[in-house]
Design a protein around this motif. Structure first.
Motif, PDB file in Angstrom:
ATOM      1  N   UNK A 127       7.822  35.375 -30.601  1.00 17.00           N
ATOM      2  CA  UNK A 127       7.652  34.131 -31.352  1.00 17.00           C
ATOM      3  C   UNK A 127       6.713  34.334 -32.546  1.00 17.00           C
ATOM      4  N   UNK A 128       5.633  35.074 -32.340  1.00 18.98           N
ATOM      5  CA  UNK A 128       4.635  35.257 -33.401  1.00 18.98           C
ATOM      6  C   UNK A 128       4.809  36.549 -34.193  1.00 18.98           C
ATOM      7  N   UNK A 129       5.809  37.354 -33.881  1.00 17.57           N
ATOM      8  CA  UNK A 129       5.953  38.668 -34.520  1.00 17.57           C
ATOM      9  C   UNK A 129       6.256  38.618 -36.011  1.00 17.57           C
ATOM     10  N   UNK A 130       6.820  37.535 -36.507  1.00 14.03           N
ATOM     11  CA  UNK A 130       7.121  37.462 -37.943  1.00 14.03           C
ATOM     12  C   UNK A 130       6.158  36.549 -38.697  1.00 14.03           C
ATOM     13  N   UNK A 131       5.016  36.230 -38.076  1.00 12.96           N
ATOM     14  CA  UNK A 131       4.028  35.372 -38.731  1.00 12.96           C
ATOM     15  C   UNK A 131       2.883  36.196 -39.299  1.00 12.96           C
ATOM     16  N   UNK A 138       4.933  32.957 -42.855  1.00 15.64           N
ATOM     17  CA  UNK A 138       5.687  34.088 -42.322  1.00 15.64           C
ATOM     18  C   UNK A 138       5.357  35.344 -43.122  1.00 15.64           C
ATOM     19  N   UNK A 139       5.785  36.481 -42.608  1.00 18.85           N
ATOM     20  CA  UNK A 139       5.513  37.750 -43.273  1.00 18.85           C
ATOM     21  C   UNK A 139       6.112  37.811 -44.669  1.00 18.85           C
ATOM     22  N   UNK A 140       7.203  37.071 -44.913  1.00 18.37           N
ATOM     23  CA  UNK A 140       7.816  37.067 -46.246  1.00 18.37           C
ATOM     24  C   UNK A 140       7.214  36.015 -47.176  1.00 18.37           C
ATOM     25  N   UNK A 141       6.132  35.348 -46.723  1.00 14.75           N
ATOM     26  CA  UNK A 141       5.407  34.408 -47.568  1.00 14.75           C
ATOM     27  C   UNK A 141       5.843  32.961 -47.462  1.00 14.75           C
ATOM     28  N   UNK A 142       6.854  32.663 -46.690  1.00 14.98           N
ATOM     29  CA  UNK A 142       7.312  31.287 -46.516  1.00 14.98           C
ATOM     30  C   UNK A 142       6.287  30.483 -45.718  1.00 14.98           C
ATOM     31  N   UNK A 143       6.106  29.227 -46.108  1.00 13.60           N
ATOM     32  CA  UNK A 143       5.194  28.322 -45.409  1.00 13.60           C
ATOM     33  C   UNK A 143       5.996  27.315 -44.599  1.00 13.60           C
ATOM     34  N   UNK A 144       5.466  26.928 -43.448  1.00 21.07           N
ATOM     35  CA  UNK A 144       6.123  25.929 -42.615  1.00 21.07           C
ATOM     36  C   UNK A 144       5.069  25.204 -41.784  1.00 21.07           C
TER      37      UNK A 144
END
Length: 127
Positions: free
Chosen positions: A60-64, A91-97
């Motif tokens: 769940x947290x691996x791409x954050x 996320x690792x790609x810079x997306x915010x949520x």
């Protein structure tokens, strides 16, 4: 009457926020979850048992890249914990949520989580 206090679920949320930067922190989940606990995130299939719960959170947290929760925990009259939360992450790609909702948590006699049910904002008032 309800009371607000620090509980095992407060330690759990702090732990999962740490796990984004310290994946080894997930080894500490045994200090908050009972061995045969169940975690249910909305419509996802339930996850039962400490090993599977640990793997669930690892994935769940691996791409954050970052995560932060703000919450209020209330102990209800029957001992159930009601947690209202807001979570924000990058996320690792810079997306915010972000997401908010309610968790319903049951705890055993040893103070460990036996069931954690995460309700989204659309279902929280129905419970």
């Amino acid at each position: 009457m309800t009371q607000t206090t620090e509980t095992v679920v407060d330690r759990y949320i702090t732990l999962v926020d740490r796990a984004v930067h310290e994946p080894q922190a997930l080894a500490e989940l045994g200090s908050v979850f009972a061995p045969e606990a169940t975690v249910r995130f909305g419509d996802l299939p339930p996850v039962t048992g400490l090993a599977d719960i640990t793997e669930f959170y690892r994935r769940f947290y691996s791409d954050m890249a970052d995560s932060k929760h703000v919450w209020t925990t209330t102990v209800l009259g029957d001992g159930t914990l009601k947690v209202r939360f807001i979570a924000a992450w990058r996320s690792l790609d810079g997306q915010l949520a972000s997401q908010g909702g309610t968790e319903r948590v049951t705890v055993d006699a040893n103070g460990l989580i036996t069931e954690l049910l995460v309700l989204g904002p659309e279902t929280e008032e129905a419970r």
